[in-house]
Design a protein around this motif. Structure first.
Motif, PDB file in Angstrom:
ATOM      1  N   GLN A 157       9.781  39.147   1.701  1.00 46.06           N
ATOM      2  CA  GLN A 157      10.716  38.195   2.023  1.00 46.06           C
ATOM      3  C   GLN A 157      10.660  36.907   1.036  1.00 46.06           C
ATOM      4  OE1 GLN A 157      10.234  35.683   5.802  1.00 46.06           O
ATOM      5  NE2 GLN A 157      12.205  36.605   6.202  1.00 46.06           N
ATOM      6  N   HIS A 158       9.461  36.851   0.525  1.00 46.31           N
ATOM      7  CA  HIS A 158       9.310  35.806  -0.506  1.00 46.31           C
ATOM      8  C   HIS A 158      10.107  36.117  -1.919  1.00 46.31           C
ATOM      9  CE1 HIS A 158       7.747  32.324  -2.868  1.00 46.31           C
ATOM     10  NE2 HIS A 158       7.358  33.266  -3.618  1.00 46.31           N
ATOM     11  N   GLN A 159       9.804  37.257  -2.151  1.00 40.24           N
ATOM     12  CA  GLN A 159      10.667  37.680  -3.374  1.00 40.24           C
ATOM     13  C   GLN A 159      11.997  37.652  -3.296  1.00 40.24           C
ATOM     14  OE1 GLN A 159      10.995  41.804  -4.139  1.00 40.24           O
ATOM     15  NE2 GLN A 159       9.916  41.847  -6.161  1.00 40.24           N
ATOM     16  N   SER A 160      12.470  38.120  -2.100  1.00 39.36           N
ATOM     17  CA  SER A 160      14.118  37.906  -1.878  1.00 39.36           C
ATOM     18  C   SER A 160      14.586  36.449  -1.788  1.00 39.36           C
ATOM     19  CB  SER A 160      14.252  38.774  -0.608  1.00 39.36           C
ATOM     20  OG  SER A 160      14.012  40.007  -0.423  1.00 39.36           O
ATOM     21  N   MET A 161      13.705  35.663  -1.247  1.00 41.19           N
ATOM     22  CA  MET A 161      14.083  34.323  -1.404  1.00 41.19           C
ATOM     23  C   MET A 161      13.860  33.743  -2.785  1.00 41.19           C
ATOM     24  SD  MET A 161      14.815  33.933   1.648  1.00 41.19           S
ATOM     25  CE  MET A 161      15.282  32.252   1.704  1.00 41.19           C
ATOM     26  N   VAL A 162      13.402  34.040  -3.613  1.00 43.20           N
ATOM     27  CA  VAL A 162      13.049  33.673  -5.085  1.00 43.20           C
ATOM     28  C   VAL A 162      14.214  34.172  -5.797  1.00 43.20           C
ATOM     29  CG1 VAL A 162      11.957  33.874  -7.033  1.00 43.20           C
ATOM     30  CG2 VAL A 162      10.481  33.450  -5.041  1.00 43.20           C
ATOM     31  N   LEU A 163      14.651  35.524  -5.632  1.00 45.38           N
ATOM     32  CA  LEU A 163      15.858  36.107  -6.231  1.00 45.38           C
ATOM     33  C   LEU A 163      17.105  35.283  -5.898  1.00 45.38           C
ATOM     34  CD1 LEU A 163      14.931  39.928  -6.216  1.00 45.38           C
ATOM     35  CD2 LEU A 163      14.841  38.189  -8.244  1.00 45.38           C
ATOM     36  N   LEU A 164      17.276  34.993  -4.627  1.00 42.36           N
ATOM     37  CA  LEU A 164      18.539  34.113  -4.108  1.00 42.36           C
ATOM     38  C   LEU A 164      18.441  32.796  -4.866  1.00 42.36           C
ATOM     39  CD1 LEU A 164      18.808  35.100  -0.537  1.00 42.36           C
ATOM     40  CD2 LEU A 164      20.321  35.602  -2.295  1.00 42.36           C
ATOM     41  N   ARG A 214      23.327  48.628   1.953  1.00 39.19           N
ATOM     42  CA  ARG A 214      23.519  48.806   3.385  1.00 39.19           C
ATOM     43  C   ARG A 214      23.583  47.116   3.530  1.00 39.19           C
ATOM     44  NH1 ARG A 214      26.202  52.988   5.619  1.00 39.19           N
ATOM     45  NH2 ARG A 214      25.257  54.927   4.826  1.00 39.19           N
ATOM     46  N   ALA A 215      24.071  46.653   4.863  1.00 39.56           N
ATOM     47  CA  ALA A 215      23.652  45.396   5.284  1.00 39.56           C
ATOM     48  C   ALA A 215      22.398  44.877   5.288  1.00 39.56           C
ATOM     49  CB  ALA A 215      24.742  45.170   6.487  1.00 39.56           C
ATOM     50  N   PHE A 216      21.526  45.525   6.030  1.00 37.34           N
ATOM     51  CA  PHE A 216      20.171  45.089   6.350  1.00 37.34           C
ATOM     52  C   PHE A 216      19.091  45.788   6.416  1.00 37.34           C
ATOM     53  CE2 PHE A 216      18.441  44.758  10.947  1.00 37.34           C
ATOM     54  CZ  PHE A 216      17.484  43.975  10.703  1.00 37.34           C
ATOM     55  N   ILE A 217      19.302  47.213   6.809  1.00 41.16           N
ATOM     56  CA  ILE A 217      18.318  48.270   6.713  1.00 41.16           C
ATOM     57  C   ILE A 217      18.654  49.333   5.807  1.00 41.16           C
ATOM     58  CG2 ILE A 217      16.815  50.088   8.213  1.00 41.16           C
ATOM     59  CD1 ILE A 217      17.671  48.215  10.950  1.00 41.16           C
ATOM     60  N   GLY A 233      15.086  43.853  -7.006  1.00 39.89           N
ATOM     61  CA  GLY A 233      14.404  44.125  -5.761  1.00 39.89           C
ATOM     62  C   GLY A 233      15.136  44.819  -4.834  1.00 39.89           C
ATOM     63  N   TRP A 234      14.710  44.495  -3.636  1.00 39.21           N
ATOM     64  CA  TRP A 234      15.492  45.233  -2.559  1.00 39.21           C
ATOM     65  C   TRP A 234      17.043  45.071  -2.347  1.00 39.21           C
ATOM     66  CZ3 TRP A 234      13.134  48.242   1.732  1.00 39.21           C
ATOM     67  CH2 TRP A 234      11.730  48.811   1.256  1.00 39.21           C
ATOM     68  N   PHE A 235      17.495  44.094  -3.135  1.00 39.60           N
ATOM     69  CA  PHE A 235      18.721  43.656  -3.108  1.00 39.60           C
ATOM     70  C   PHE A 235      19.810  45.006  -3.701  1.00 39.60           C
ATOM     71  CE2 PHE A 235      17.528  39.269  -2.822  1.00 39.60           C
ATOM     72  CZ  PHE A 235      18.476  38.806  -1.618  1.00 39.60           C
ATOM     73  N   GLU A 236      18.889  45.699  -4.340  1.00 44.60           N
ATOM     74  CA  GLU A 236      19.555  47.055  -4.865  1.00 44.60           C
ATOM     75  C   GLU A 236      20.025  48.148  -3.638  1.00 44.60           C
ATOM     76  OE1 GLU A 236      20.930  46.882  -7.921  1.00 44.60           O
ATOM     77  OE2 GLU A 236      19.758  44.855  -8.344  1.00 44.60           O
ATOM     78  N   LEU A 237      19.126  47.801  -2.430  1.00 44.33           N
ATOM     79  CA  LEU A 237      19.481  48.732  -1.211  1.00 44.33           C
ATOM     80  C   LEU A 237      20.117  48.096  -0.295  1.00 44.33           C
ATOM     81  CD1 LEU A 237      15.679  50.193  -1.215  1.00 44.33           C
ATOM     82  CD2 LEU A 237      17.854  51.440  -2.316  1.00 44.33           C
ATOM     83  N   VAL A 238      19.922  46.819  -0.102  1.00 49.64           N
ATOM     84  CA  VAL A 238      20.569  46.206   0.966  1.00 49.64           C
ATOM     85  C   VAL A 238      21.000  44.925   0.560  1.00 49.64           C
ATOM     86  CG1 VAL A 238      19.510  47.381   2.660  1.00 49.64           C
ATOM     87  CG2 VAL A 238      18.505  45.190   2.099  1.00 49.64           C
ATOM     88  N   SER A 239      22.210  44.270   1.409  1.00 41.25           N
ATOM     89  CA  SER A 239      22.671  42.979   0.944  1.00 41.25           C
ATOM     90  C   SER A 239      21.514  41.780   1.394  1.00 41.25           C
ATOM     91  CB  SER A 239      24.050  42.802   1.851  1.00 41.25           C
ATOM     92  OG  SER A 239      24.953  43.629   1.253  1.00 41.25           O
ATOM     93  N   CYS A 240      20.923  42.187   2.460  1.00 42.95           N
ATOM     94  CA  CYS A 240      20.159  40.946   3.076  1.00 42.95           C
ATOM     95  C   CYS A 240      18.480  41.519   3.308  1.00 42.95           C
ATOM     96  CB  CYS A 240      20.445  40.383   4.314  1.00 42.95           C
ATOM     97  SG  CYS A 240      22.252  39.814   4.251  1.00 42.95           S
ATOM     98  N   PRO A 241      17.608  41.754   2.313  1.00 42.13           N
ATOM     99  CA  PRO A 241      16.448  42.458   2.283  1.00 42.13           C
ATOM    100  C   PRO A 241      15.590  41.286   3.205  1.00 42.13           C
ATOM    101  CG  PRO A 241      16.766  41.807   0.004  1.00 42.13           C
ATOM    102  CD  PRO A 241      17.824  41.615   0.787  1.00 42.13           C
ATOM    103  N   HIS A 242      15.878  40.245   3.003  1.00 40.07           N
ATOM    104  CA  HIS A 242      14.907  38.993   3.479  1.00 40.07           C
ATOM    105  C   HIS A 242      15.235  38.965   5.124  1.00 40.07           C
ATOM    106  CE1 HIS A 242      19.016  37.608   2.544  1.00 40.07           C
ATOM    107  NE2 HIS A 242      18.943  36.293   3.242  1.00 40.07           N
TER     108      HIS A 242
END
Length: 313
Positions: A212-219, A306-309, A241-250
């Motif tokens: 979650q922290h990594q995702s917030m930093v990327l945003l 995907r959106a979330f998962i 990061g996980w934004f390559e898989l989902v729109s909202c990894p956080h």
């Protein structure tokens, strides 16, 4: 396994919230199939106004009277500030309860109302309650620091109802942790209650928090330059990061954090599983709204995301 399953007030609250957000999620999915003329329907606009916030609310066509109830999204930090103070207090009170076997009268009476079974037996060990309350406090502190020093907020807004709900949410969440224990008095030492599921939950909590922290930093980097100064408040397509898989990894990480706390409870708290269910539907709705915005706004948006998962929703 769940010896305290029942229609207590706290269970009704969380199951009702989970059901409401499930219905809201399904209603939103159905609303996308309606003819465009429904976009100006007052009931539709009010519904969308209540479930959207931030960038997902900006494109919503609303009457001026609805904007009166807008508050800045940057006030998110208020939620975590309240949580740090309140849940820190509950942690201290619970540690005092372990040694003195007594809560303050106001807290004891309130927990009895929520559980409907004062002094009832519970399989949840006291160590689990201590750890969950502590990890919840750590999570809130991290999110508070991220809101204040990492995230770059635009002029996005949220509804006053959402703001009031957020303030009450973390107050109820801390009380729920204590309700899961049901005032059980154990004679064994805390360390003797340590179990491999608690360790697994702790490890998952650390990893999900990092995600979650990594995702917030990327945003945040989407709006800052190499020097860290804010260059723009416009929205861009998140990458890495996980934004390559989902729109909202956080949001996915948020769900994992709550699942990890259920593991720390050794999976024994039915009430906390209801909390997890609520978080699932709540984050699914928020993630779907963001995903729909990205897909509609950016023609080159990756279709495999995907959106979330990941790979599921």
């Amino acid at each position: 396994m769940w010896s305290s399953v029942g229609l207590s007030v706290i269970n009704v609250v969380w199951s009702s919230l989970a059901l409401c957000f499930l219905v809201a999620f399904c209603a939103h999915k159905v609303s996308r199939l309606l003819p465009r003329r429904f976009d100006t329907c007052r009931a539709y606009v009010l519904f969308q106004d209540l479930i959207r916030y931030g960038k997902t609310k900006q494109s919503l066509k609303r009457d001026d009277w609805l904007r009166v109830f807008d508050v800045p999204k940057r006030w998110f930090w208020h939620f975590y500030a309240v949580s740090v103070g309140w849940n820190g207090l509950l942690l201290v009170l619970y540690l005092s309860f372990i040694f003195q076997h007594q809560y303050p009268l106001w807290l004891s009476d309130f927990l009895d109302i929520l559980t409907g079974a004062p002094g009832s037996d519970s399989q949840v060990p006291q160590l689990s309650t201590v750890l969950v309350q502590l990890l919840l406090w750590v999570h809130s502190l991290r999110r508070l620091l991220e809101c204040l020093f990492v995230s770059v907020f635009s002029d996005g807004a949220m509804h006053l109802v959402q703001y009031m709900f957020g303030l009450g949410y973390y107050i109820m969440l801390g009380l729920t942790v204590l309700c899961c224990d049901h005032m059980e008095k154990e004679r064994s030492t805390l360390l003797s209650q340590l179990d491999w599921l608690q360790v697994a939950g702790f490890v998952l909590f650390i990893w999900a928090s990092w995600l979650q922290h990594q995702s917030m930093v990327l945003l945040a980097r989407l709006r800052t330059g190499k020097s860290g100064t804010v260059e723009t408040l416009t929205h861009r397509v998140p990458e890495g990061g996980w934004f390559e898989l989902v729109s909202c990894p956080h949001y996915f990480a948020e769900l994992l954090i709550y699942i990890s706390l259920s593991f720390v409870f050794r999976g024994l708290s039915f009430t906390w599983w209801l909390v997890v269910l609520y978080v699932l539907f709540n984050q699914a709705l928020a993630g779907q709204l963001c995903h729909d915005l990205y897909v509609s706004k950016y023609k080159s948006y990756p279709r495999h995301r995907r959106a979330f998962i990941p790979f599921v929703l």
